[in-house]
Design a protein around this motif. Sequence first.
Motif, PDB file in Angstrom:
ATOM      1  N   LYS A  26     -43.896  -4.822 -90.568  1.00  0.00           N
ATOM      2  CA  LYS A  26     -44.955  -5.214 -91.508  1.00  0.00           C
ATOM      3  C   LYS A  26     -46.328  -4.809 -90.984  1.00  0.00           C
ATOM      4  CE  LYS A  26     -42.578  -8.594 -94.210  1.00  0.00           C
ATOM      5  NZ  LYS A  26     -42.810  -9.644 -95.171  1.00  0.00           N
ATOM      6  N   ALA A  27     -46.525  -4.888 -89.684  1.00  0.00           N
ATOM      7  CA  ALA A  27     -47.798  -4.473 -89.089  1.00  0.00           C
ATOM      8  C   ALA A  27     -48.012  -2.981 -89.291  1.00  0.00           C
ATOM      9  CB  ALA A  27     -47.821  -4.817 -87.600  1.00  0.00           C
ATOM     10  N   PHE A  30     -48.852  -2.327 -92.897  1.00  0.00           N
ATOM     11  CA  PHE A  30     -50.212  -2.802 -93.148  1.00  0.00           C
ATOM     12  C   PHE A  30     -51.234  -1.782 -92.651  1.00  0.00           C
ATOM     13  CE2 PHE A  30     -53.973  -4.948 -91.378  1.00  0.00           C
ATOM     14  CZ  PHE A  30     -54.463  -5.601 -92.501  1.00  0.00           C
ATOM     15  N   ALA A  31     -51.030  -1.292 -91.442  1.00  0.00           N
ATOM     16  CA  ALA A  31     -51.973  -0.322 -90.875  1.00  0.00           C
ATOM     17  C   ALA A  31     -52.015   0.940 -91.726  1.00  0.00           C
ATOM     18  CB  ALA A  31     -51.584   0.009 -89.436  1.00  0.00           C
ATOM     19  N   GLU A  32     -50.856   1.375 -92.190  1.00  0.00           N
ATOM     20  CA  GLU A  32     -50.800   2.571 -93.038  1.00  0.00           C
ATOM     21  C   GLU A  32     -51.503   2.321 -94.373  1.00  0.00           C
ATOM     22  OE1 GLU A  32     -47.328   5.132 -95.160  1.00  0.00           O
ATOM     23  OE2 GLU A  32     -47.027   4.612 -93.046  1.00  0.00           O
ATOM     24  N   GLU A  33     -51.209   1.186 -94.987  1.00  0.00           N
ATOM     25  CA  GLU A  33     -51.814   0.850 -96.289  1.00  0.00           C
ATOM     26  C   GLU A  33     -53.334   0.730 -96.189  1.00  0.00           C
ATOM     27  OE1 GLU A  33     -52.224  -3.072 -99.107  1.00  0.00           O
ATOM     28  OE2 GLU A  33     -50.344  -2.808 -98.011  1.00  0.00           O
ATOM     29  N   LYS A  34     -53.809   0.091 -95.134  1.00  0.00           N
ATOM     30  CA  LYS A  34     -55.251  -0.146 -94.977  1.00  0.00           C
ATOM     31  C   LYS A  34     -55.961   1.013 -94.284  1.00  0.00           C
ATOM     32  CE  LYS A  34     -55.129  -4.228 -96.811  1.00  0.00           C
ATOM     33  NZ  LYS A  34     -55.702  -4.471 -98.117  1.00  0.00           N
ATOM     34  N   LYS A  35     -55.179   2.012 -93.884  1.00  0.00           N
ATOM     35  CA  LYS A  35     -55.737   3.201 -93.219  1.00  0.00           C
ATOM     36  C   LYS A  35     -56.505   2.824 -91.952  1.00  0.00           C
ATOM     37  CE  LYS A  35     -55.214   6.113 -97.066  1.00  0.00           C
ATOM     38  NZ  LYS A  35     -53.830   5.832 -97.266  1.00  0.00           N
ATOM     39  N   ILE A  36     -55.881   1.956 -91.155  1.00  0.00           N
ATOM     40  CA  ILE A  36     -56.465   1.605 -89.854  1.00  0.00           C
ATOM     41  C   ILE A  36     -55.518   2.094 -88.759  1.00  0.00           C
ATOM     42  CG2 ILE A  36     -57.685  -0.412 -90.745  1.00  0.00           C
ATOM     43  CD1 ILE A  36     -55.552  -2.152 -89.342  1.00  0.00           C
ATOM     44  N   PRO A  38     -53.061   1.776 -85.919  1.00  0.00           N
ATOM     45  CA  PRO A  38     -52.173   0.678 -85.499  1.00  0.00           C
ATOM     46  C   PRO A  38     -52.554   0.085 -84.141  1.00  0.00           C
ATOM     47  CG  PRO A  38     -50.893   2.540 -86.309  1.00  0.00           C
ATOM     48  CD  PRO A  38     -52.326   2.997 -86.235  1.00  0.00           C
ATOM     49  N   GLU A  39     -53.212   0.889 -83.303  1.00  0.00           N
ATOM     50  CA  GLU A  39     -53.610   0.412 -81.978  1.00  0.00           C
ATOM     51  C   GLU A  39     -54.609  -0.745 -82.069  1.00  0.00           C
ATOM     52  OE1 GLU A  39     -53.449   3.698 -82.868  1.00  0.00           O
ATOM     53  OE2 GLU A  39     -51.585   4.053 -81.760  1.00  0.00           O
ATOM     54  N   ILE A  40     -55.294  -0.834 -83.190  1.00  0.00           N
ATOM     55  CA  ILE A  40     -56.196  -1.977 -83.392  1.00  0.00           C
ATOM     56  C   ILE A  40     -55.384  -3.260 -83.363  1.00  0.00           C
ATOM     57  CG2 ILE A  40     -57.681  -3.139 -85.094  1.00  0.00           C
ATOM     58  CD1 ILE A  40     -58.705  -0.306 -85.853  1.00  0.00           C
ATOM     59  N   LEU A  41     -54.226  -3.244 -83.999  1.00  0.00           N
ATOM     60  CA  LEU A  41     -53.353  -4.427 -83.987  1.00  0.00           C
ATOM     61  C   LEU A  41     -52.731  -4.632 -82.612  1.00  0.00           C
ATOM     62  CD1 LEU A  41     -51.622  -3.956 -87.452  1.00  0.00           C
ATOM     63  CD2 LEU A  41     -53.480  -5.539 -86.874  1.00  0.00           C
ATOM     64  N   VAL A  42     -52.323  -3.562 -81.965  1.00  0.00           N
ATOM     65  CA  VAL A  42     -51.714  -3.644 -80.633  1.00  0.00           C
ATOM     66  C   VAL A  42     -52.663  -4.329 -79.651  1.00  0.00           C
ATOM     67  CG1 VAL A  42     -50.878  -2.282 -78.658  1.00  0.00           C
ATOM     68  CG2 VAL A  42     -50.227  -1.638 -80.990  1.00  0.00           C
ATOM     69  N   GLY A 156     -54.700  -9.957 -90.949  1.00  0.00           N
ATOM     70  CA  GLY A 156     -54.478  -9.592 -92.332  1.00  0.00           C
ATOM     71  C   GLY A 156     -53.086  -9.122 -92.691  1.00  0.00           C
ATOM     72  N   VAL A 157     -52.189  -9.025 -91.720  1.00  0.00           N
ATOM     73  CA  VAL A 157     -50.818  -8.605 -92.024  1.00  0.00           C
ATOM     74  C   VAL A 157     -50.162  -9.708 -92.853  1.00  0.00           C
ATOM     75  CG1 VAL A 157     -48.590  -7.913 -91.074  1.00  0.00           C
ATOM     76  CG2 VAL A 157     -50.719  -7.226 -89.912  1.00  0.00           C
ATOM     77  N   ALA A 158     -49.526  -9.313 -93.939  1.00  0.00           N
ATOM     78  CA  ALA A 158     -48.925 -10.280 -94.868  1.00  0.00           C
ATOM     79  C   ALA A 158     -47.588 -10.785 -94.322  1.00  0.00           C
ATOM     80  CB  ALA A 158     -48.748  -9.655 -96.244  1.00  0.00           C
ATOM     81  N   VAL A 159     -47.677 -11.729 -93.392  1.00  0.00           N
ATOM     82  CA  VAL A 159     -46.493 -12.387 -92.855  1.00  0.00           C
ATOM     83  C   VAL A 159     -46.624 -13.876 -93.115  1.00  0.00           C
ATOM     84  CG1 VAL A 159     -45.964 -10.636 -91.108  1.00  0.00           C
ATOM     85  CG2 VAL A 159     -47.509 -12.511 -90.535  1.00  0.00           C
ATOM     86  N   GLY A 160     -45.502 -14.522 -93.318  1.00  0.00           N
ATOM     87  CA  GLY A 160     -45.498 -15.944 -93.587  1.00  0.00           C
ATOM     88  C   GLY A 160     -44.427 -16.645 -92.771  1.00  0.00           C
ATOM     89  N   LYS A 161     -44.279 -17.919 -93.048  1.00  0.00           N
ATOM     90  CA  LYS A 161     -43.334 -18.752 -92.316  1.00  0.00           C
ATOM     91  C   LYS A 161     -41.902 -18.209 -92.380  1.00  0.00           C
ATOM     92  CE  LYS A 161     -41.931 -23.548 -91.783  1.00  0.00           C
ATOM     93  NZ  LYS A 161     -42.154 -24.923 -92.269  1.00  0.00           N
TER      94      LYS A 161
END
Length: 168
Positions: A26-27, A30-36, A38-42, A156-161
Amino acid sequence: MSITPYELSIPAFQRGFAVLSKLLDKAEAFAEEKKIKPEILVNARLAPDMLSLAGQIQRMSDTAKGAASRLTGTDAPSFPDDETTLADLRTRIEKTTAYLASVPEAAFEGAAERTVVLKTRGGELSSSGKEYLLTFVLPNFYFHLTTAYAILRHNGVAVGKLDFLGRT
């Protein structure tokens, strides 16, 4: 009902890493969709004095490997903490789960009563395998899994319980 140290540890770790892998899927999306990058999340963290996502995953890996090693009296592989990409983190997860799968259930015989010595910055802690597993290993493993989830959610990654529970 009796639950063995093996049943409390290896399947729980394997499931936790499976959940983590789906969170990373999902991360990545998300990075692909938002054009960021992925290392920002890492490299993301919840607070300046906390470990990054990479650090959380590294500690999960070390906790699981260390527990299997200490509870069975065997040696665990050592991995350098040099992951900088989501692909690197996936490789770390794969290497960790491969090691866990290689530890036979029979090696856990007597693990609950085995004395485990844990070296910490504050000195050595000694406990039974049962106490070590229930009061240190499992809480520590799930702390880092929860924090990895929270870092992704916070960014902002769309993850839930249900994602955390492995139900998606």
